[in-house]
Write a protein that holds these residues in place. Structure first.
Motif, mmCIF file in Angstrom:
data_model
loop_
_atom_site.group_PDB
_atom_site.id
_atom_site.type_symbol
_atom_site.label_atom_id
_atom_site.label_comp_id
_atom_site.label_asym_id
_atom_site.label_seq_id
_atom_site.Cartn_x
_atom_site.Cartn_y
_atom_site.Cartn_z
ATOM 1 N N MET A 130 0.845 -1.200 0.000
ATOM 2 C CA MET A 130 0.000 0.000 0.000
ATOM 3 C C MET A 130 0.882 1.252 0.000
ATOM 4 O O MET A 130 1.825 1.354 0.775
ATOM 5 C CB MET A 130 -0.887 -0.024 1.245
ATOM 6 N N ASN A 131 0.551 2.161 -0.878
ATOM 7 C CA ASN A 131 1.360 3.359 -1.079
ATOM 8 C C ASN A 131 0.723 4.528 -0.303
ATOM 9 O O ASN A 131 -0.308 5.041 -0.711
ATOM 10 C CB ASN A 131 1.377 3.630 -2.583
ATOM 11 N N ALA A 143 1.021 8.335 1.650
ATOM 12 C CA ALA A 143 1.732 9.603 1.863
ATOM 13 C C ALA A 143 1.352 10.155 3.231
ATOM 14 O O ALA A 143 0.250 9.911 3.722
ATOM 15 C CB ALA A 143 1.322 10.598 0.792
ATOM 16 N N ASN A 202 5.330 5.999 2.612
ATOM 17 C CA ASN A 202 6.233 6.015 1.459
ATOM 18 C C ASN A 202 6.853 7.376 1.176
ATOM 19 O O ASN A 202 7.960 7.462 0.662
ATOM 20 C CB ASN A 202 5.479 5.551 0.206
ATOM 21 N N LYS A 203 6.122 8.458 1.487
ATOM 22 C CA LYS A 203 6.657 9.802 1.225
ATOM 23 C C LYS A 203 6.012 10.790 2.180
ATOM 24 O O LYS A 203 4.865 10.612 2.573
ATOM 25 C CB LYS A 203 6.371 10.188 -0.236
ATOM 26 N N TYR A 250 0.804 11.639 -7.732
ATOM 27 C CA TYR A 250 1.671 10.527 -7.326
ATOM 28 C C TYR A 250 0.938 9.179 -7.238
ATOM 29 O O TYR A 250 1.551 8.156 -7.012
ATOM 30 C CB TYR A 250 2.288 10.796 -5.945
ATOM 31 N N SER A 251 -0.371 9.178 -7.365
ATOM 32 C CA SER A 251 -1.164 7.940 -7.287
ATOM 33 C C SER A 251 -0.996 7.177 -5.978
ATOM 34 O O SER A 251 -0.812 5.958 -5.986
ATOM 35 C CB SER A 251 -0.819 7.004 -8.458
ATOM 36 N N PHE A 252 -1.040 7.879 -4.860
ATOM 37 C CA PHE A 252 -1.022 7.203 -3.554
ATOM 38 C C PHE A 252 -2.373 6.523 -3.323
ATOM 39 O O PHE A 252 -3.411 7.003 -3.786
ATOM 40 C CB PHE A 252 -0.763 8.203 -2.426
ATOM 41 N N ASN A 253 -2.348 5.411 -2.581
ATOM 42 C CA ASN A 253 -3.603 4.729 -2.209
ATOM 43 C C ASN A 253 -4.325 5.475 -1.102
ATOM 44 O O ASN A 253 -5.540 5.364 -0.950
ATOM 45 C CB ASN A 253 -3.334 3.308 -1.711
#
Length: 194
Positions: A1-2, A4, A44-45, A92-95
């Motif tokens: 899972m991404n 931010a 992730n970021k 960024y296409s984060f989930n």
């Protein structure tokens, strides 16, 4: 899972009568501490929304691997920072995004990871901090809620949104994590008790 993390740090600290983000805590600043904990988490970021005193605050965090987002409309309240932040992270296409504040120094990496772990298990739900029965940030919003977050108005930030979407919220018990440092007295009390 991404995921931010979006740290909201644009406010003018009017009740503090000092630049709150730069107040010293543990050989760091309040914002620096928040960023370090975010960077050490499973996210992730990390993004940080700045507004008032942005030049000075930006210099203080230049050594961190965080993407700074400038909110020139910070005087319109927390919602304006959330909107700016979501606009910036959308490409960024984060989930999901974890929204947190720079003035909650008890929110540690372990607590952030608890929220993230809960979000991984319940990826379609909002994961919010439980303030004795009311919900608030830190909270994680799946990307399907991004457009709704961009409709927020005023200084209540995500709180009203959270408390009007109760059927989609899973609450995490926050205990003492959710102390906000808003006044000089809050700050001194915090230092005394740590």
């Amino acid at each position: 899972m991404n995921i931010a993390i979006l740290i909201l740090a644009a406010g003018g600290s009017s009740r503090m009568k000092a630049t709150k983000q730069l107040l010293p805590i543990d050989n760091n600043t309040m914002l620096g501490l928040t960023i370090e904990r975010a960077l050490n988490s499973k996210a992730n970021k990390v993004f940080c929304v700045l507004g008032a005193n942005s030049e000075e605050v930006s210099k203080s965090i230049a050594g961190y691997n965080v993407k700074v987002i400038l909110n020139s409309e910070f005087e319109k309240g927390l919602s304006s920072s959330i909107i700016k932040g979501i606009e910036s992270i959308k490409p960024y296409s984060f989930n999901a995004v974890l929204i947190t504040l720079a003035d909650q120094p008890n929110v540690d990496t372990e607590y952030i990871n608890t929220l993230i772990d809960t979000s991984i298990k319940h990826s379609q739900h909002i994961i919010a901090s439980n303030y004795s029965g009311a919900y608030g940030v830190p909270a994680i919003f799946p990307s399907k809620f991004f457009d709704q977050l961009m409709q927020l108005k005023g200084d209540k930030g995500a709180k009203v949104f959270l408390n009007s979407n109760l059927e989609t919220v899973i609450a995490v018990e926050a205990k003492d994590q959710l102390i906000d440092i808003d006044t000089r007295e809050d700050y001194l009390n915090y230092l005394k008790n740590t």
